[in-house]
Design an enzyme around this catalytic site. Structure first.
Site, PDB file in Angstrom:
ATOM      1  N   GLU A 188     -60.370   9.224 -13.759  1.00 19.15           N
ATOM      2  CA  GLU A 188     -59.463   8.348 -14.523  1.00 19.15           C
ATOM      3  C   GLU A 188     -59.914   6.897 -14.429  1.00 19.15           C
ATOM      4  O   GLU A 188     -59.094   5.976 -14.325  1.00 19.15           O
ATOM      5  CB  GLU A 188     -58.024   8.475 -13.991  1.00 19.15           C
ATOM      6  N   HIS A 193     -58.735   4.121 -10.260  1.00 19.32           N
ATOM      7  CA  HIS A 193     -58.055   3.011 -10.930  1.00 19.32           C
ATOM      8  C   HIS A 193     -58.298   1.759 -10.088  1.00 19.32           C
ATOM      9  O   HIS A 193     -57.790   1.653  -8.965  1.00 19.32           O
ATOM     10  CB  HIS A 193     -56.554   3.287 -11.050  1.00 19.32           C
ATOM     11  N   ASN A 242     -56.857  16.262  -7.390  1.00 16.45           N
ATOM     12  CA  ASN A 242     -57.064  14.949  -8.013  1.00 16.45           C
ATOM     13  C   ASN A 242     -56.128  13.907  -7.409  1.00 16.45           C
ATOM     14  O   ASN A 242     -54.928  14.170  -7.227  1.00 16.45           O
ATOM     15  CB  ASN A 242     -56.768  15.085  -9.519  1.00 16.45           C
ATOM     16  N   GLU A 259     -52.080  14.106  -6.918  1.00 14.50           N
ATOM     17  CA  GLU A 259     -51.384  13.051  -6.164  1.00 14.50           C
ATOM     18  C   GLU A 259     -50.380  13.571  -5.144  1.00 14.50           C
ATOM     19  O   GLU A 259     -49.231  13.143  -5.116  1.00 14.50           O
ATOM     20  CB  GLU A 259     -50.697  12.090  -7.145  1.00 14.50           C
ATOM     21  N   ASP A 289     -60.706   3.207 -14.599  1.00 16.92           N
ATOM     22  CA  ASP A 289     -60.470   1.967 -15.339  1.00 16.92           C
ATOM     23  C   ASP A 289     -60.476   0.823 -14.333  1.00 16.92           C
ATOM     24  O   ASP A 289     -60.230   1.028 -13.143  1.00 16.92           O
ATOM     25  CB  ASP A 289     -59.205   1.989 -16.208  1.00 16.92           C
TER      26      ASP A 289
HETATM   27  O1  9MR Z   1     -51.633   7.227 -18.757  1.00 16.01           O
HETATM   28  C1  9MR Z   1     -50.490   8.014 -18.506  1.00 16.01           C
HETATM   29  C2  9MR Z   1     -49.269   7.336 -19.111  1.00 16.01           C
HETATM   30  O2  9MR Z   1     -49.355   7.347 -20.539  1.00 16.01           O
HETATM   31  C3  9MR Z   1     -48.012   8.027 -18.649  1.00 16.01           C
HETATM   32  O3  9MR Z   1     -46.878   7.295 -19.087  1.00 16.01           O
HETATM   33  C4  9MR Z   1     -48.000   8.131 -17.146  1.00 16.01           C
HETATM   34  C5  9MR Z   1     -46.767   8.836 -16.660  1.00 16.01           C
HETATM   35  O4  9MR Z   1     -46.652   8.802 -15.290  1.00 16.01           O
HETATM   36  O5  9MR Z   1     -49.146   8.837 -16.707  1.00 16.01           O
HETATM   37  C6  9MR Z   1     -50.322   8.159 -17.010  1.00 16.01           C
HETATM   38  O6  9MR Z   1     -51.448   8.848 -16.499  1.00 16.01           O
HETATM   39  C7  9MR Z   1     -51.499   8.978 -15.089  1.00 16.01           C
HETATM   40  C8  9MR Z   1     -52.208  10.265 -14.787  1.00 16.01           C
HETATM   41  O7  9MR Z   1     -51.591  11.332 -15.424  1.00 16.01           O
HETATM   42  C9  9MR Z   1     -52.274  10.521 -13.277  1.00 16.01           C
HETATM   43  N1  9MR Z   1     -52.851   9.394 -12.592  1.00 16.01           N
HETATM   44  C10 9MR Z   1     -52.293   8.098 -12.895  1.00 16.01           C
HETATM   45  C11 9MR Z   1     -52.299   7.862 -14.411  1.00 16.01           C
HETATM   46  C12 9MR Z   1     -51.799   6.471 -14.733  1.00 16.01           C
HETATM   47  O8  9MR Z   1     -50.468   6.324 -14.346  1.00 16.01           O
END
Ligand code: 9MR
Length: 346
Positions: free
Chosen positions: A273, A245, A209, A168, A275
Site C-alpha cells: 500500500e 504508508h 498484511n 492489521e 504512499d
Molecule cells: O483507502 C481506503 C479508504 O478509501 C477507506 O475509507 C479506508 C477505510 O478504513 O480504508 C482505506 O484503505 C486502507 C486499507 O484497506 C488498509 N490499510 C490502510 C488503508 C488506508 O487507510
C-alpha cells in the site's frame, strides 16, 4: 520469479561471468551470452517491474474507471490492481450469507481485459466490517468469519494471485489488537483464517498484511515471530504484506533488512500500500529507497501503490506518483529509474 533481469548493467556482469567461464565451458557455450543484446530500459512502471519478474500495481476505486485519464494511466503504467475497498467484508457480505461481488467483479473484469493481475484485499479486518458482524460473539463470530472467507475466496479463486487474508491484527508494541475477533476468538483466530483461506483457494498466495512494519521494531518482530511459528507448524502462509504508508524523510534504515529477515523464513514479501506524503526530491528519495529495497530482496515479488493519482488518495498530502492532473511527479521518475536499475546493487 527470476532474479536475472536483462538490463544493460546486468548484461555487463553476464559478460564478465561469461569471460571467466570460457576456459571451463569453451567458446561455443558462451557465444549465446556474448551476443545477448541489452534490453532497452522500460518506460512504464509495470513493464520495468516485469523485467525482474515483479509486478507494479495500484489500488483502484471502481467508480473512477469511467474517467479516461484515470483508466488510461492505470492501464498504461501498471500491471496489477487491488480493489481499494470493493473486496472488503462490508462490501462483499452486507447481510449474513448474502454476498455481493459486483464491485470486486467490475475491477477484476476490467483488469483481466487488459492483461493485468489482481491482488485480493482483504478477507478479515477489524475495520470495515458490516454492522451485523459487530455484535456477534463466540462461535457465531467464528462461523461468520470462516463462512465469509470461504465465500469470497471461493468466488475469486483463479482471479487473484494473492490474498491479504488478515489485515492489521497487531499493535505498535507487538501485542494483539483487541478487536472483536481477538476478544471473542482468542489468539487462534489468525491461524483459523489462514486455514480457511487455504481450503477455499489453495492456488492463491496467502499473506498477512500490516502497517508500521517499515523496519525492525516491536510490531514487525511480533509478526515475524507469528510467521516463524506458522512455518514451523505448517500453518499455510505464503507472504507478508508491508503496507508502507510513509512520509518523506522517514527513517528507513532497517527497511530492507526487515524484508530480508521475513524472506529468510521462507515467505514472499510484498509492498502492498505504498504512499509517501510530501513533495519534490525528499518524497522521490523515500520512494526510491523503498523500491531499491524491494529490488534487492529476491523474494520481494512486487509493489503496489495505494492509488493512481493524488486527486483520489485517502490522504491529503499528495502521496502518490501522479499528481491531480495525472502528470508524472519526480517520485515517479525515481521509482522508474530504481526499477530499471534493479536496486542499485548489481
Ligand atoms: O483507502 C481506503 C479508504 O478509501 C477507506 O475509507 C479506508 C477505510 O478504513 O480504508 C482505506 O484503505 C486502507 C486499507 O484497506 C488498509 N490499510 C490502510 C488503508 C488506508 O487507510
Amino acid at each position: 520469479m527470476t532474479d536475472l533481469p536483462t538490463r544493460p548493467r546486468l548484461v555487463r556482469r553476464r559478460l564478465a561471468l561469461a569471460t571467466a567461464a570460457v576456459a571451463a565451458a569453451g567458446i561455443a557455450a558462451v557465444s549465446a551470452l556474448v551476443f545477448t543484446s541489452p534490453a532497452q530500459a522500460a518506460t512504464t512502471l509495470g513493464a520495468s517491474a516485469a523485467e525482474s519478474g515483479r509486478y507494479f500495481g495500484a489500488a483502484v476505486a471502481g467508480n473512477r474507471l469511467s474517467e479516461s485519464a484515470y483508466a488510461n494511466t492505470l492501464a498504461t503504467e501498471f500491471n496489477s490492481v487491488v480493489a481499494e475497498n470493493a473486496m472488503k467484508w462490508d462490501a462483499t457480505e452486507p447481510n449474513p450469507g448474502q454476498f455481493n461481488f459486483s464491485g470486486g467483479d467490475q475491477i477484476v473484469t476490467w483488469a483481466q481485459q487488459r492483461g493485468m493481475k489482481v491482488r485480493g484485499h482483504t478477507l478479515v479486518w477489524h475495520a470495515q466490517q458490516p454492522g451485523w458482524v459487530e455484535g456477534l460473539t463466540g462461535n457465531n463470530l467464528r462461523n461468520a468469519m470462516l463462512n465469509h472467507i470461504t465465500g469470497v475466496a471461493n468466488h475469486y479463486e483463479g482471479d487473484v494471485f494473492a490474498w491479504d487474508v488478515v489485515n492489521e491484527a497487531f499493535e505498535w508494541d507487538g501485542s494483539r489488537r483487541q478487536s472483536n475477533l481477538q476478544q471473542q476468538l482468542g489468539n487462534g483466530w489468525i491461524e483459523e483464517a489462514f486455514r480457511a483461506a487455504d481450503a477455499a483457494d489453495p492456488g492463491a498466495r496467502l499473506c498477512y498484511n500490516d502497517y508500521g512494519t517499515d523496519g525492525i521494531n516491536s510490531k514487525s518482530t511480533a509478526i515475524y515471530n507469528m510467521v516463524a511459528d506458522f512455518k514451523n507448524r505448517g500453518v499455510p502462509i505464503d507472504c507478508v504484506g508491508f503496507q508502507t504508508h510513509l512520509s518523506a524523510g522517514d527513517n528507513l534504515g532497517t527497511y530492507q533488512q526487515n524484508l530480508q529477515r521475513f524472506a529468510a523464513l521462507g515467505v514472499d514479501v510484498e509492498i502492498t500500500e505504498l504512499d509517501v506524503g510530501g513533495s519534490g526530491s525528499s518524497q522521490a528519495a523515500t520512494f526510491e529507497t523503498v523500491t531499491n529495497a524491494c529490488m534487492a530482496v529476491s523474494r520481494c515479488t512486487g509493489i503496489t501503490v495505494w492509488g493512481v493519482t493524488d486527486k483520489y488518495s485517502w490522504r491529503d498530502d499528495d502521496p502518490l506518483l501522479f499528481d491531480d492532473n495525472y502528470q508524472k511527479k519526480q517520485a515517479y521518475t525515481s521509482v522508474l529509474n530504481a526499477l530499471n536499475e534493479g536496486g542499485g546493487n548489481c
